[in-house]
Motif scaffolding. Structure first.
Motif, PDB file in Angstrom:
ATOM      1  N   ALA A 110     -19.542 -97.961  24.919  1.00 24.65           N
ATOM      2  CA  ALA A 110     -18.566 -98.182  24.977  1.00 24.65           C
ATOM      3  C   ALA A 110     -18.634 -98.373  26.800  1.00 24.65           C
ATOM      4  O   ALA A 110     -18.987 -97.531  27.875  1.00 24.65           O
ATOM      5  CB  ALA A 110     -18.351 -96.389  24.967  1.00 24.65           C
ATOM      6  N   ASP A 111     -17.227 -98.827  27.132  1.00 27.95           N
ATOM      7  CA  ASP A 111     -16.894 -98.900  28.549  1.00 27.95           C
ATOM      8  C   ASP A 111     -15.182 -98.110  28.828  1.00 27.95           C
ATOM      9  O   ASP A 111     -14.470 -98.520  27.799  1.00 27.95           O
ATOM     10  CB  ASP A 111     -17.005-100.527  28.851  1.00 27.95           C
ATOM     11  N   ALA A 112     -14.864 -98.221  30.296  1.00 23.55           N
ATOM     12  CA  ALA A 112     -14.345 -98.064  30.367  1.00 23.55           C
ATOM     13  C   ALA A 112     -13.487 -98.621  31.540  1.00 23.55           C
ATOM     14  O   ALA A 112     -15.019 -98.126  32.694  1.00 23.55           O
ATOM     15  CB  ALA A 112     -13.584 -96.167  30.695  1.00 23.55           C
ATOM     16  N   VAL A 113     -12.770 -99.136  31.771  1.00 19.40           N
ATOM     17  CA  VAL A 113     -12.097 -99.843  33.024  1.00 19.40           C
ATOM     18  C   VAL A 113     -11.234 -98.361  34.391  1.00 19.40           C
ATOM     19  O   VAL A 113     -10.153 -98.797  33.376  1.00 19.40           O
ATOM     20  CB  VAL A 113     -12.183-101.634  33.631  1.00 19.40           C
ATOM     21  N   VAL A 114     -11.109 -97.873  35.185  1.00 20.67           N
ATOM     22  CA  VAL A 114     -10.249 -96.698  35.551  1.00 20.67           C
ATOM     23  C   VAL A 114     -10.155 -97.755  37.244  1.00 20.67           C
ATOM     24  O   VAL A 114     -11.277 -98.133  37.880  1.00 20.67           O
ATOM     25  CB  VAL A 114     -10.826 -95.409  35.801  1.00 20.67           C
ATOM     26  N   ARG A 115      -8.820 -97.283  37.782  1.00 20.94           N
ATOM     27  CA  ARG A 115      -9.156 -97.257  38.904  1.00 20.94           C
ATOM     28  C   ARG A 115      -8.847 -95.971  40.090  1.00 20.94           C
ATOM     29  O   ARG A 115      -8.313 -95.000  39.624  1.00 20.94           O
ATOM     30  CB  ARG A 115      -7.614 -98.081  39.677  1.00 20.94           C
ATOM     31  N   VAL A 116      -9.741 -95.403  41.047  1.00 17.28           N
ATOM     32  CA  VAL A 116      -9.694 -94.283  42.013  1.00 17.28           C
ATOM     33  C   VAL A 116      -9.786 -95.042  43.042  1.00 17.28           C
ATOM     34  O   VAL A 116      -9.962 -95.828  43.887  1.00 17.28           O
ATOM     35  CB  VAL A 116     -10.657 -93.951  41.755  1.00 17.28           C
ATOM     36  N   ALA A 117      -8.833 -94.018  44.451  1.00 17.60           N
ATOM     37  CA  ALA A 117      -8.574 -94.213  45.668  1.00 17.60           C
ATOM     38  C   ALA A 117     -10.074 -94.422  45.781  1.00 17.60           C
ATOM     39  O   ALA A 117     -11.721 -94.196  45.835  1.00 17.60           O
ATOM     40  CB  ALA A 117      -8.264 -92.769  46.186  1.00 17.60           C
ATOM     41  N   ALA A 118     -10.198 -95.718  46.723  1.00 18.08           N
ATOM     42  CA  ALA A 118     -11.646 -96.241  47.757  1.00 18.08           C
ATOM     43  C   ALA A 118     -12.076 -95.131  48.037  1.00 18.08           C
ATOM     44  O   ALA A 118     -13.560 -95.242  48.376  1.00 18.08           O
ATOM     45  CB  ALA A 118     -10.917 -97.720  48.796  1.00 18.08           C
ATOM     46  N   SER A 119     -11.520 -93.853  48.961  1.00 16.77           N
ATOM     47  CA  SER A 119     -12.189 -93.039  49.545  1.00 16.77           C
ATOM     48  C   SER A 119     -12.570 -92.190  48.779  1.00 16.77           C
ATOM     49  O   SER A 119     -13.389 -90.748  48.627  1.00 16.77           O
ATOM     50  CB  SER A 119     -10.427 -92.057  50.123  1.00 16.77           C
ATOM     51  N   SER A 120     -12.611 -92.341  47.261  1.00  9.94           N
ATOM     52  CA  SER A 120     -12.934 -91.267  46.265  1.00  9.94           C
ATOM     53  C   SER A 120     -14.016 -91.903  45.372  1.00  9.94           C
ATOM     54  O   SER A 120     -14.481 -91.135  44.166  1.00  9.94           O
ATOM     55  CB  SER A 120     -11.666 -90.719  44.942  1.00  9.94           C
ATOM     56  N   GLU A 121     -14.494 -93.021  45.740  1.00 10.44           N
ATOM     57  CA  GLU A 121     -15.083 -93.542  45.097  1.00 10.44           C
ATOM     58  C   GLU A 121     -16.824 -93.257  44.758  1.00 10.44           C
ATOM     59  O   GLU A 121     -17.401 -93.240  44.322  1.00 10.44           O
ATOM     60  CB  GLU A 121     -15.333 -94.860  45.230  1.00 10.44           C
TER      61      GLU A 121
END
Ligand SMILES: [Zn+2]
Length: 488
Positions: free
Chosen positions: A264-275
């Motif tokens: 299974a895969d999810a593509v998510v976006r997070v703040a660069a500072s939270s990576e």
């Protein structure tokens, strides 16, 4: 022409199997084998016919003096699975199966043997013909297309059979009697999501689940193997719990309704500072899942990869849709829900969170529920549907197939058990399977039908290694003959 099967006993069973194996009969191409059986019935002066679906029914009068005994249905399927090794030239629609005897086994050569269910059909023909077998009136029911859709049993005419006792001849285990199977039904949930532009300063990250064993959602479900979709949504829930804001771009996993998802895969976006915090949380989730599933799924991997900035990664689900989708997938049950009291060790009810796909603004979910107890099946699909409706999805319940509820006080079972113990000096196992069988469908058409399933030892059915153990064919014949005598 002589055949490698000429010297095997019981003679009548092997004579019929030898003829059957020479008639091509892959699933959905049962014309010739049906004609073969009909011609045999007619040659013996038996009432013989086919229903609209192509199932064959042969009526066999009782042994003189046993006309008043209850009618017994002997049932098997005409089709076989056409599997061959890639280096073998073989046309299942034209060629005769080539057989060879090795020790106590009959094999084919590079193809399936078709002992599943050719031995069952041959055995029914043999007992009907054998003057030494004492029996009441018999109905021999041979169905079509068991292997690729249970079509013959599904479309069986509810007025066809007079008998209310049925012995199914399609079990592949010596020393076991089968008395139940699961019914099943799928539920589809459709989410429509709204997307928004991702905030600046966010990066796309793919979280992937890999290396799980998967398996059949019926016969492997009791092992509590990991479900890749559950791994994924639990990881996303951990990210949420850690207070890391994210927007889903896509989520997907699983491929078949009857398979436990392996990836299974999810593509998510997070703040660069939270990576960094995201990676730490995913690693911690991986540790937790390993603790829970490490023994059954040692190959599991949770991976996190930063993706290139592509246009398709710029639009994320609005927060409300993120939340409701995640919560619905968390709430959807997966795995064993109940064990049987009637058959120790049998999974009675289960659910498989099977497939999730994202296409544009549509997220689709497929789940597959099973139970040998029909009210439990209905309750499970209701529960699954409710979880997705609460999440705002449109829910559709697909028509399923019925189960066969184990009945340990079945008359035919208890006769067969007593005969087995008397003839072989041991108790057979009494079992049921957490997957579909023809008996489930037949029992639905004929409420109250008393059923049991038996057969010889067949190893590796549905593969070119398929083989039947010769000595167990003799035992099967004796068990069936003596049980018929008891019932006459
Ligand atoms: Zn079969």
């Amino acid at each position: 022409m002589s055949s490698p099967l000429d010297k095997l006993e019981p003679r009548l069973v092997w004579k019929h199997f030898d003829a059957i194996r020479q008639v091509p009969r892959p699933s959905k191409h049962e014309e010739r084998i049906a004609e073969h059986v009909v011609a045999w019935g007619k040659s013996l002066g038996l009432a013989t016919g086919r229903d609209a679906t192509g199932n064959v029914l042969v009526k066999v009068p009782a042994t003189p003096g046993h006309e008043k005994a209850p009618v017994i249905v002997l049932q098997g399927h005409l089709d076989m699975v056409p599997e061959k090794n890639s280096d073998v030239t073989f046309d299942f629609e034209k060629d005769a199966i080539q057989v060879r005897v090795v020790g106590d086994y009959v094999y084919a050569t590079g193809t399936t043997l078709g002992a599943d269910n050719g031995i069952g059909v041959a055995t029914a023909m043999a007992v009907a013909e054998d003057p030494a077998v004492v029996h009441g009136p018999l109905e021999l029911l041979f169905t079509v297309d068991e292997e690729t859709g249970l079509t013959g049993a599904t479309q069986l005419d509810p007025g066809l059979l007079a008998g209310r006792t049925l012995i199914n001849l399609d079990t592949e285990e010596d020393a076991a009697l089968y008395i139940g199977c699961a019914g099943g039904a799928d539920t589809h949930a459709a989410f429509t999501v709204t997307r928004e532009d991702a905030l600046a300063q966010t990066v796309p990250v793919r979280i992937s689940v890999r290396g799980l064993r998967g398996g059949h959602s019926g016969v492997d479900i009791h092992e509590n193997r990991g479900n890749a979709l559950k791994f994924l949504v639990r990881t996303l829930a951990a990210v949420r719990r850690a207070g890391i804001e994210f927007g889903i771009v896509s989520i997907a996993g699983g491929s078949k309704h009857n398979a436990i998802p392996r990836e299974a895969d999810a593509v998510v976006r997070v703040a660069a500072s939270s990576e960094g915090a995201l990676r730490a949380t995913v690693n911690e989730a991986a540790r937790v899942l390993k603790e829970e599933f490490g023994e059954i799924d040692p190959g599991q991997r949770l991976e996190c990869a930063t993706l290139a900035e592509l246009p398709e990664n710029r639009k994320v689900f609005i927060r409300f849709d993120n939340e409701r989708l995640l919560d619905a997938l968390l709430a959807c049950p997966h795995g064993v829900l109940a064990m049987s009291r009637a058959v120790p060790g049998l999974v009675e009810t289960s659910n498989n969170l099977a497939v999730v796909t994202t296409e544009g603004n549509a997220v689709s979910v497929v789940t597959s529920s099973r139970s040998s107890v029909m009210p439990s099946l209905a309750a499970t699909t209701e529960q699954v549907g409710a979880a997705f409706r609460l999440g705002g999805a449109e829910v559709e319940h697909l028509e399923g197939y019925p189960g066969w509820k184990p009945n340990p006080s079945s008359i035919v079972l208890n006769r067969a058990l007593a005969v087995y113990e008397r003839e072989f000096g041991a108790k057979p196992a009494v079992k049921a399977i957490h997957a579909g069988l023809e008996c489930g469908l037949i029992g639905e058409k004929y409420p109250g039908m008393d059923m049991v399933s038996m057969g010889p030892q067949i190893e590796s059915p549905h593969s070119p290694d398929e083989r039947v153990q010769i000595s167990t064919v003799g035992r099967f014949y004796r068990l069936l003959s003596e049980t018929l005598k008891e019932l006459a």
